[in-house]
Design an enzyme around this catalytic site. Sequence first.
Site, short mmCIF file in Angstrom:
data_model
loop_
_atom_site.label_atom_id
_atom_site.label_comp_id
_atom_site.label_asym_id
_atom_site.label_seq_id
_atom_site.Cartn_x
_atom_site.Cartn_y
_atom_site.Cartn_z
CD GLU A 1 53.30 -74.20 18.44
OE1 GLU A 1 52.26 -74.41 17.79
OE2 GLU A 1 54.30 -74.93 18.40
CD GLU B 1 59.65 -73.03 21.30
OE1 GLU B 1 59.34 -74.18 21.65
OE2 GLU B 1 58.86 -72.08 21.29
C1 IPT Z 1 56.56 -75.50 22.12
C2 IPT Z 1 56.12 -74.15 22.60
O1 IPT Z 1 56.35 -73.15 21.66
C3 IPT Z 1 56.79 -73.76 23.86
O2 IPT Z 1 56.09 -72.65 24.39
C4 IPT Z 1 56.83 -74.89 24.83
O3 IPT Z 1 55.53 -75.26 25.15
C5 IPT Z 1 57.51 -76.07 24.20
O4 IPT Z 1 56.79 -76.46 23.07
C6 IPT Z 1 57.56 -77.27 25.11
O5 IPT Z 1 58.04 -77.00 26.37
S1 IPT Z 1 55.24 -76.11 21.14
C7 IPT Z 1 55.41 -77.84 21.02
C8 IPT Z 1 54.08 -78.42 20.66
C9 IPT Z 1 56.40 -78.22 19.98
#
Ligand code: IPT
Length: 920
Positions: free
Chosen positions: A391, A467
């Site tokens: 990010e 993720e």
């Molecule tokens: C995403 C982040 O990469 C991760 O660090 C964490 O914050 C997660 O979201 C949520 O728990 S970024 C999100 C805006 C898709």
Amino acid sequence: MYFADFPPGAGRLEPRAALRSDAPSLDLTGDWRFRLSSVADLPDDFAAPSFDDSAWDVLAVPSHWPLHGHGAPAYTNVVYPFPVDPPRVPDENPTGDYRCVFDLPEGWSGGRLRFEGVDSTFKVWLNGHELGFSTGSRLPAEFDAGPYLVEGANVLAVRVHQWSAASYLEDQDMWWLPGIFREVELTRSSADLFVRAAADGTLSFEGEGLLSIPELGVADLAPGTEVQVAAEPWSAEHPRLYEASFVTAEETVRLRVGFRTITVEDGVLRANGVPLVFKGVNRHEFHPDHGRAVPYETMVEDVLLMKRHNVNAVRTSHYPPHPAFLDLCDEYGLWVVDECDLETHGFGQTAWRGNPTDDPRWTQALLDRMRRMVERDKNHPSVVMWSLGNEAGVGSNLKVMADWTRERDPSRPIHYEGDLSCANVDVYSRMYASHAEVEAIGRGEEDPLDDPELDARRRAMPFVQCEYAHAMGNGPGGLAEYQELFETYPRLAGGFIWEWIDHGLTHQEYGYAYGGDFGEPLHDANFVVDGLVFPDRTPSPGLLDLKKVFEPVRFAFDEGTVTVTRAVPYPLSFPWALTADGTVVAEGVLEVPESPGAEVKLPTLPEVAEPGELWLTVRAVLAADLPWAEAGHEVAWGQTKVGEGRREPVVTRGRAGADLAGATFDSRTGRLTGLFGLDVEGPRLELWRAPVDNERFGGLEWNWRTLGLHRLTHRIDSVSREDGVLTVRSRVAPAATDLGMSVTYRWSDVGEGIGLDVHVVPEGEWTLPLPRLGLSMTLPASFEEVVWFGRGPGEAYPDTGMAAAVGGWGASIEELQTPYVYPQENGQRADVRWARLTGGEGPGLRIEGEPVFGLTVRRWSTEELAAAGHLTDLRKGERVHVHLDHAQHGVGTAACGPGVLPRYELRAGEARFAFRFTAV
Ligand code: IPT
């Protein structure tokens, strides 16, 4: 000021590999003198050896000072907790001054001061001489101590600023925790080498010295010479390592070499030629007492837990982990995506204006981070991809980082999710893409990029979900469906669940604290509590489900046979058990050939006199001890129903003329007031549940509350008695809407017990899904134990509970609760055929359902559960609350990602279900 400027450091030595050397070293961890100031602009006098620090506190190194009574932790996810005005930082800038006095052993000369991790910027003095400063919290920095070391006592002084220009680069979703949080040492080691060991047995290295691997007959190999050896390849399933030594003029380094090759061929990611599918998790470094100063035993615990739950990969979100963690990944076998300590997410709040990723003034700082990660971790066979960060938007500095990395280490693909064009990377990565989007990508049918050249490049790339399946609170839902996609399309190289652990900090009043609990003016509440394990590392139901979904052994049952496929080389044995209504009636061991796939005849099952429902369960367990689990550890299981049993129908209109012995009713309202002498309230229709995080953050809770599902009214329209059946007609509806449910309850004597038949007909246009559809009732607080035949032992919702098997289970009411750090709906046992509640005074109660039902038993009401902010808010009440659900809505992952898949939504519709209550 150095801490509010672009250069990433000064006075540091070139980065090099993390190595185990026999060169002398002094461990400088321990109790240091410490003083916290609220500003950064302070005199340097404390660095003088003669400075009197006797009035200072003592602080352990490594640690974070806010976790030791100095200031407080603070949590934000995306936003910076200070004005976005790079590279400047606020005047209020907690600054920790540290002093450590160490004795130099006799005969010692020269050496480097090595800091493994300091958050966020620090300056170092040795015996009053300034050595330099560094940034990059999760990266090592070394300073030449040689010129200033003195015989006897030496004084090391370190000044650490919480906020610095570097803070703009470290906006990861986690607690802000400053301090010297990894080890510090004085070492005389200066060696560096880069081993290149491929799956085909080619071996070479760069570095000044000679390399030997006795087991492979490699002796005194010179740098730059390539040899061919007969080595077994390294993989996560078979992490074969070879002990090596690297000898320089000054020292001998011991390392373990793993031979493996990562390639992208025809758009497929391969390890040692075989398609690689990550069954991964995102791991932050976290300990509920120590923050990111994670004890070694805890790292071991993480690796063992991952291996035992069929996890095969880790993304080190979002920074390089402690170096020892990677040693453990090499040793136990986990594929690693090593991520650079870079995130500038908060610039998203200002439309990415001034994002360091695209600003040449920051180029050196970003490159510095990448170099220090690659140099430190380059010898780990477990590390199979470099990630530029998380990010951090898009910009020219990504190219600088990627170009340097590719040049330095062409053997590992480069990953970065934040740039959809994939211009600088080798794999296409997305986060939280829906099942539909992942499927489209799997088919190569994703939406095109505007630039045809970039589009063609990206289309040829394997796909990774860096993720997915946000594991916040109850859930994640939809795991099995993602895994199915990963296993269907060769382009899909799997992914990494968000995330491994709940970052709840131990707190006296709240049990575990989350954002806001330390009085932070700006925070993101419990979004930091979204892991597969609870803060104390107890597996959550989500991890148990993940273990099931990631199983490397699969059972496909057919008439009289089972096909067993296995993707791991472990020695396994296959015990089976036959159960009748949950009780084991026969057991044995299935002989399964060692091939990757085998069709095996099922055992001849004995005749069972009182059959009940018959289930055959086959398990795959380790047949021998492995480094990460003992013989008998369950790797996988499957079950199949082999007999219906004889079940008496529950739904009944009752026996004509019979009275409802055992049940008392309020004649005016038709409400049940007593059952077998027990003081009961309800049962009556319930549509509400304590919203789960996915509903709280995903918007559904707001819609539900707006509709008023949490404040239903129950109107009695008629009470009549005919032929021994008591019929109560009711309309259940929230205020301010014409939507409602017409409910007919029919009570009857069913010979053995009391029957309740429920008929629900929605009225009006229901557009929202329902949280639940079922009955709720309360019983006296003296009930304690629950035994049930259904799925268990753990909780299950429509899109979760893959780990829950059909069987006979038992638990206390306390054990039925899942301790989500933020209280929410939890603990439902699914597909229950019957349950028995017992304990205390009076008879026990047996409840049988038709069809099967969802059972939830608690010591607090739904309202109390929904109102609680911490587990400590939930107290044992005067009643036991029992929920008998015909259906519930799935849980999905809408806190971050897609909601409930349509097939798991609970839509309003006509429903009929029945229960039989018996005294036991
Ligand atoms: C995403 C982040 O990469 C991760 O660090 C964490 O914050 C997660 O979201 C949520 O728990 S970024 C999100 C805006 C898709």
